[in-house]
Design a protein around this motif. Structure first.
Motif, PDB file in Angstrom:
ATOM      1  N   VAL A   1     -51.408  17.182-121.442  1.00 39.94           N
ATOM      2  CA  VAL A   1     -50.114  17.060-122.118  1.00 39.94           C
ATOM      3  C   VAL A   1     -49.326  18.368-122.122  1.00 39.94           C
ATOM      4  O   VAL A   1     -48.257  18.439-122.707  1.00 39.94           O
ATOM      5  CB  VAL A   1     -50.278  16.536-123.570  1.00 39.94           C
ATOM      6  N   GLY A   2     -49.843  19.414-121.492  1.00 35.92           N
ATOM      7  CA  GLY A   2     -49.039  20.617-121.289  1.00 35.92           C
ATOM      8  C   GLY A   2     -49.184  21.718-122.307  1.00 35.92           C
ATOM      9  O   GLY A   2     -48.454  22.711-122.232  1.00 35.92           O
ATOM     10  N   ALA A   3     -50.121  21.598-123.272  1.00 36.57           N
ATOM     11  CA  ALA A   3     -50.265  22.594-124.330  1.00 36.57           C
ATOM     12  C   ALA A   3     -51.608  23.308-124.216  1.00 36.57           C
ATOM     13  O   ALA A   3     -52.628  22.687-123.912  1.00 36.57           O
ATOM     14  CB  ALA A   3     -50.156  21.934-125.702  1.00 36.57           C
ATOM     15  N   ARG A   4     -51.608  24.618-124.498  1.00 34.70           N
ATOM     16  CA  ARG A   4     -52.838  25.398-124.388  1.00 34.70           C
ATOM     17  C   ARG A   4     -53.948  24.873-125.275  1.00 34.70           C
ATOM     18  O   ARG A   4     -55.126  24.899-124.909  1.00 34.70           O
ATOM     19  CB  ARG A   4     -52.560  26.869-124.745  1.00 34.70           C
ATOM     20  N   PHE A   5     -53.609  24.383-126.448  1.00 33.49           N
ATOM     21  CA  PHE A   5     -54.657  23.984-127.378  1.00 33.49           C
ATOM     22  C   PHE A   5     -55.080  22.524-127.225  1.00 33.49           C
ATOM     23  O   PHE A   5     -55.849  22.016-128.050  1.00 33.49           O
ATOM     24  CB  PHE A   5     -54.264  24.274-128.834  1.00 33.49           C
TER      25      PHE A   5
ATOM     26  N   SER B   1     -46.672  20.780-128.395  1.00 37.25           N
ATOM     27  CA  SER B   1     -46.969  22.193-128.195  1.00 37.25           C
ATOM     28  C   SER B   1     -46.332  23.081-129.257  1.00 37.25           C
ATOM     29  O   SER B   1     -46.680  24.260-129.378  1.00 37.25           O
ATOM     30  CB  SER B   1     -46.518  22.654-126.798  1.00 37.25           C
ATOM     31  N   GLY B   2     -45.425  22.537-130.053  1.00 39.62           N
ATOM     32  CA  GLY B   2     -44.863  23.277-131.174  1.00 39.62           C
ATOM     33  C   GLY B   2     -45.396  22.825-132.509  1.00 39.62           C
ATOM     34  O   GLY B   2     -45.810  23.633-133.347  1.00 39.62           O
ATOM     35  N   THR B   3     -45.436  21.512-132.745  1.00 43.17           N
ATOM     36  CA  THR B   3     -45.772  21.022-134.085  1.00 43.17           C
ATOM     37  C   THR B   3     -47.268  20.934-134.337  1.00 43.17           C
ATOM     38  O   THR B   3     -47.676  20.789-135.483  1.00 43.17           O
ATOM     39  CB  THR B   3     -45.119  19.659-134.343  1.00 43.17           C
ATOM     40  N   CYS B   4     -48.091  21.058-133.293  1.00 41.91           N
ATOM     41  CA  CYS B   4     -49.527  21.151-133.549  1.00 41.91           C
ATOM     42  C   CYS B   4     -49.860  22.381-134.389  1.00 41.91           C
ATOM     43  O   CYS B   4     -50.905  22.435-135.034  1.00 41.91           O
ATOM     44  CB  CYS B   4     -50.300  21.185-132.238  1.00 41.91           C
TER      45      CYS B   4
ATOM     46  N   ALA C   1     -32.875  20.391-122.991  1.00 40.34           N
ATOM     47  CA  ALA C   1     -32.493  21.575-123.769  1.00 40.34           C
ATOM     48  C   ALA C   1     -33.539  21.953-124.810  1.00 40.34           C
ATOM     49  O   ALA C   1     -33.553  23.085-125.291  1.00 40.34           O
ATOM     50  CB  ALA C   1     -31.151  21.323-124.458  1.00 40.34           C
ATOM     51  N   TYR C   2     -34.404  21.041-125.148  1.00 40.67           N
ATOM     52  CA  TYR C   2     -35.356  21.212-126.254  1.00 40.67           C
ATOM     53  C   TYR C   2     -36.442  22.233-125.908  1.00 40.67           C
ATOM     54  O   TYR C   2     -37.017  22.200-124.828  1.00 40.67           O
ATOM     55  CB  TYR C   2     -35.976  19.847-126.558  1.00 40.67           C
ATOM     56  N   ASP C   3     -36.719  23.139-126.831  1.00 40.94           N
ATOM     57  CA  ASP C   3     -37.800  24.111-126.696  1.00 40.94           C
ATOM     58  C   ASP C   3     -38.826  23.819-127.793  1.00 40.94           C
ATOM     59  O   ASP C   3     -38.612  24.159-128.957  1.00 40.94           O
ATOM     60  CB  ASP C   3     -37.260  25.531-126.838  1.00 40.94           C
ATOM     61  N   PRO C   4     -39.941  23.190-127.456  1.00 38.41           N
ATOM     62  CA  PRO C   4     -40.874  22.758-128.494  1.00 38.41           C
ATOM     63  C   PRO C   4     -41.524  23.905-129.256  1.00 38.41           C
ATOM     64  O   PRO C   4     -41.753  23.790-130.464  1.00 38.41           O
ATOM     65  CB  PRO C   4     -41.921  21.953-127.715  1.00 38.41           C
ATOM     66  N   VAL C   5     -41.811  25.016-128.583  1.00 38.39           N
ATOM     67  CA  VAL C   5     -42.507  26.114-129.263  1.00 38.39           C
ATOM     68  C   VAL C   5     -41.565  26.825-130.224  1.00 38.39           C
ATOM     69  O   VAL C   5     -41.915  27.080-131.383  1.00 38.39           O
ATOM     70  CB  VAL C   5     -43.112  27.090-128.241  1.00 38.39           C
TER      71      VAL C   5
END
Length: 410
Positions: free
Chosen positions: A141-145, A262-265, A337-341
């Protein structure tokens, strides 16, 4: 002159005909996943070998047949073992769980548990299974964690120790491969939610990550082949591919979840609910005592591509189980345009400023998620979103330069 390790690895990766198509040529073809390309070749790269596969419920064809069932029924493949990650091969376990060792009722194949196993213990499992080659096919899903990429890393390291080859079947990054975003892990904070120094949103596919791991991080490189997709472009979101979405884990129900994850986790590292136990995990965030002031504060920031709605919900499990809590729902209206982190950081900053009950988890889990103590300490010191984001700018630029060497698609 002795060739560099990177040169040798690039040459080895290029030997497979399925992996060497130029991106421009690939874009003109029909879209195919790595497995679809492997099957179309008659499983050429697996011929004459005993095969074990690391996969989970996401390892499916377009008509949602599991690839283990497909390969087991095909006499051209000698599939002899399955290796199950977190949540298990068939997906029966919740977060932090696995299915253990058993024989798969559908195929009779032995299923080995890889969850939280690495190094020599995992190498011993590969050896005991009797396989020659280990195939990896799991939707990321694209996130490190998100731990499946570290399952890949652990399997690569163990395969090298066991003298086995590893083949990665590629799938789309559902949130695009446009850019790496967020802080880079500091090695002293390495855990199973981040083994090596990559950025929080890596913007890579699993095949690209495998090449990065082999070239930069593994103690010794594993014999690696990658079966690439054809037709994938880095700017594409998951729905462009018309592939079925199978939740990679119980709390990743839709590609929309992956978009914000990747941001809200990061809220797993706080005393707020990250939406587990609701139908919109990681899109709903909240706690007892929060109200509309949080959504209002977040909206005033004018973050690109996203609106925040005052929301109330009652989780059925996890934090605040059975209790009505207040908070926000994230509504992304412009994915490009959205930046999740950056959005995740902004929500942490505004939550702390609008709710006196805000607290980090006592074990400072937030540090493991962000990759260092910096985000936590800066927010505690009163830093705003721009200041926190500026704190990782140099390390992110350095990672982006390394990352470019391993990208396989245009």
């Amino acid at each position: 002159m002795r060739p560099s390790r990177r040169t040798l690895l690039a040459a080895a990766t290029a030997t497979a005909s399925l992996t060497s198509a130029p991106p421009a040529q690939a874009a003109r073809r029909h879209r195919r996943t790595g497995f679809e390309n492997l099957a179309a070749s008659g499983y050429e790269q697996l011929r004459g070998e005993r095969i074990g596969i690391v996969t989970n419920p996401t390892g499916v064809t377009r008509d949602v047949q599991h690839i283990v069932d497909v390969m087991h029924a095909d006499e051209r493949v000698n599939l002899t073992a399955v290796f199950g990650p977190e949540h298990g091969f068939r997906g029966t376990a919740q977060a932090g769980g696995s299915e253990g060792r058993y024989d798969d009722p559908a195929t009779g194949l032995p299923v080995y548990d890889t969850y939280l196993k690495s190094g020599r213990p995992l190498a011993d499992i590969f050896t005991a299974s009797g396989v020659d080659t280990i195939v990896f096919d799991i939707q990321d899903v694209g996130a490190r964690f998100y731990t499946y990429i570290w399952t890949l890393y652990d399997c690569m390291e163990a395969a090298q120790l066991a003298g086995r080859r590893l083949v990665v079947l590629d799938r789309p990054n559902p949130v695009t491969g446009r850019a790496a975003l967020g802080p880079v892990l500091h090695r002293e904070f390495a855990t199973f939610v981040g083994r090596q120094p990559i950025s929080q949103a890596h913007g890579m596919t699993v095949a690209e990550l495998a090449r990065l791991f082999n070239g930069e991080f593994l103690p010794a490189p594993v014999p690696l082949d990658t079966v690439l997709m054809t037709g994938w472009r880095r700017s594409e979101f998951y729905d462009a591919w018309n592939l079925p979405w199978v939740p990679p884990s119980p709390n990743m129900p839709t590609p929309d979840t992956a978009l914000v994850y990747s941001g809200t986790c990061l809220f797993e590292g706080t005393n707020l609910s990250e939406g587990r136990g609701t139908t919109r995990p990681f899109e709903l965030l909240g706690a007892e005592g929060l109200d509309g002031r949080w959504a209002a504060a977040a909206n005033r920031l004018g973050l690109p591509g996203v609106h925040f709605r005052e929301a109330y919900f009652t989780p059925t499990f996890s934090k605040f189980q059975g209790k009505t809590v207040g908070g926000v729902q994230i509504h992304v209206h412009d994915r490009a345009a959205y930046d999740p982190v950056r959005t995740g950081i902004a929500l942490l900053v505004t939550a702390r400023r609008t709710w006196s009950g805000f607290a980090w988890r006592p074990d400072n889990w937030i540090d493991k998620l962000t990759g260092s103590a910096r985000v936590r300490t800066m927010i505690d010191a009163g830093a705003d979103t721009d200041e926190v984001v500026a704190g990782w700018r140099q390390e992110l630029s350095a990672f982006r330069r390394i990352r470019r060497n391993y990208l396989l698609y245009g």
